[in-house]
Design an enzyme around this catalytic site. Structure first.
Site, mmCIF file in Angstrom:
data_model
loop_
_atom_site.group_PDB
_atom_site.id
_atom_site.type_symbol
_atom_site.label_atom_id
_atom_site.label_comp_id
_atom_site.label_asym_id
_atom_site.label_seq_id
_atom_site.Cartn_x
_atom_site.Cartn_y
_atom_site.Cartn_z
ATOM 1 N N GLU A 92 32.462 35.110 24.692
ATOM 2 C CA GLU A 92 32.361 34.172 25.810
ATOM 3 C C GLU A 92 31.124 33.289 25.650
ATOM 4 O O GLU A 92 30.016 33.761 25.421
ATOM 5 C CB GLU A 92 32.302 34.911 27.148
ATOM 6 N N GLU A 99 39.490 32.900 37.210
ATOM 7 C CA GLU A 99 38.357 33.743 37.573
ATOM 8 C C GLU A 99 37.657 33.137 38.769
ATOM 9 O O GLU A 99 37.365 31.937 38.791
ATOM 10 C CB GLU A 99 37.387 33.861 36.394
#
Length: 299
Positions: A147, A241
């Site tokens: 990420e 998210e």
């Protein structure tokens, strides 16, 4: 239909059987095809049961995590690096045992604001350690998706270009980028261009708004992002998210600075997000067709 996932913290930060079941069933009922869990401790969760429920509902699963400071694989302390390597190996095993193929998140360094700049030695230590994990993950059928996060959550990989350099140094074929629109909106010169530039090394995508709440109510250029995803032929998951003080995970909520209540009704939030992503990608596809398709007059 697009492949759209949802992070479990939209539903619950807990890991009791009832909470996990509710997360799976609500995600399935609202049309999501993948559920992403933050790392679940196999000592506290019945992994076989969870894997069977995921299968029963026809869902896919991903696991995300951030390495703790005591498991930072870029550390000068070899015992800390060894601990981080073991943490990553356990996470790979969890993904495999749940029937998934993607481990995502902050896997290259510890998650949190750092008080020092990254050293070349730290970079090299991280790369060599992650390369070993990647070799074992390959045998398990698992990809490692790094990420790319903002400067306040890591001092290593803040842009997709940095991630590409890191992946090249690992020499591993199962290490990819995990791109997140919330972080990219802070760090990238142009989010759409960054997606296009990283095209063949993207393994996972998070869709999140600039304030982490309802999609379309912040300042992120989602039209440009969806255009870029369509342009590179992205046909894998995009996962929604969102965080609010309505649902608190003590560790993650503190590290990601979730101080405001951006929503209370998670069903309404999740329904809106799936429709927003679906429509955004469909609109981008229609635009791409208009640009590419020219027809001569019929008569």
């Amino acid at each position: 239909m697009s492949k759209i996932g949802v992070h479990s913290f939209v539903w619950s930060a807990g890991s009791s059987r009832d909470e996990l079941e509710r997360t799976l069933t609500r995600s399935h009922e609202l049309g999501y095809k993948l559920v992403e869990f933050s790392y679940l401790d196999p000592k506290l969760v019945d992994v076989k049961w969870l894997a069977s429920r995921i299968r029963d509902l026809g869902l896919d699963v991903a696991v995300s995590m951030g390495l703790p400071s005591e498991g930072d694989i870029s550390s000068d302390d070899q015992s800390v690096v060894a601990n981080g390597e073991a943490i990553l190996d356990r996470a790979v095993a969890l993904v495999r045992d749940l029937g998934g193929t993607k481990l995502a998140g902050i896997l290259s360094s510890s998650h949190g604001k750092q008080e020092h700049a990254l050293s070349r030695k730290g970079w090299d230590t991280s790369v060599s350690t992650l390369s070993r994990v990647a070799d074992r993950a390959k045998e398990a059928g698992v990809t490692l998706n790094l990420e790319i996060v903002n400067r306040f959550e890591s001092n290593m990989l803040n842009t997709a270009a940095q991630g590409l350099a890191y992946i090249k140094d690992t020499g591993a074929s199962n290490v990819f980028l995990h791109l997140d629109t919330f972080h990219m909106n802070i760090e990238e010169a142009d989010v759409g261009l960054a997606i296009r530039n990283a095209a063949d090394k993207i393994g996972y995508v998070h869709i999140g708004e600039s304030h982490r709440g309802y999609l379309g109510t912040g300042n992120i250029d989602f039209a440009g992002i969806f255009d870029a995803l369509v342009a590179i032929g992205w046909d894998d998951y995009v996962t929604f998210e969102s965080f609010s003080t309505a649902i608190v995970d003590k560790d993650l909520s503190l590290k990601t600075a979730i101080w405001r209540n951006l929503w209370d009704d998670n069903v309404a939030l999740a329904r809106h997000a799936r429709q927003f992503i679906e429509l955004g990608l469909e609109t981008a596809r229609l635009k791409a067709q208009l640009v590419k398709n020219a027809h001569a007059p019929s008569a």
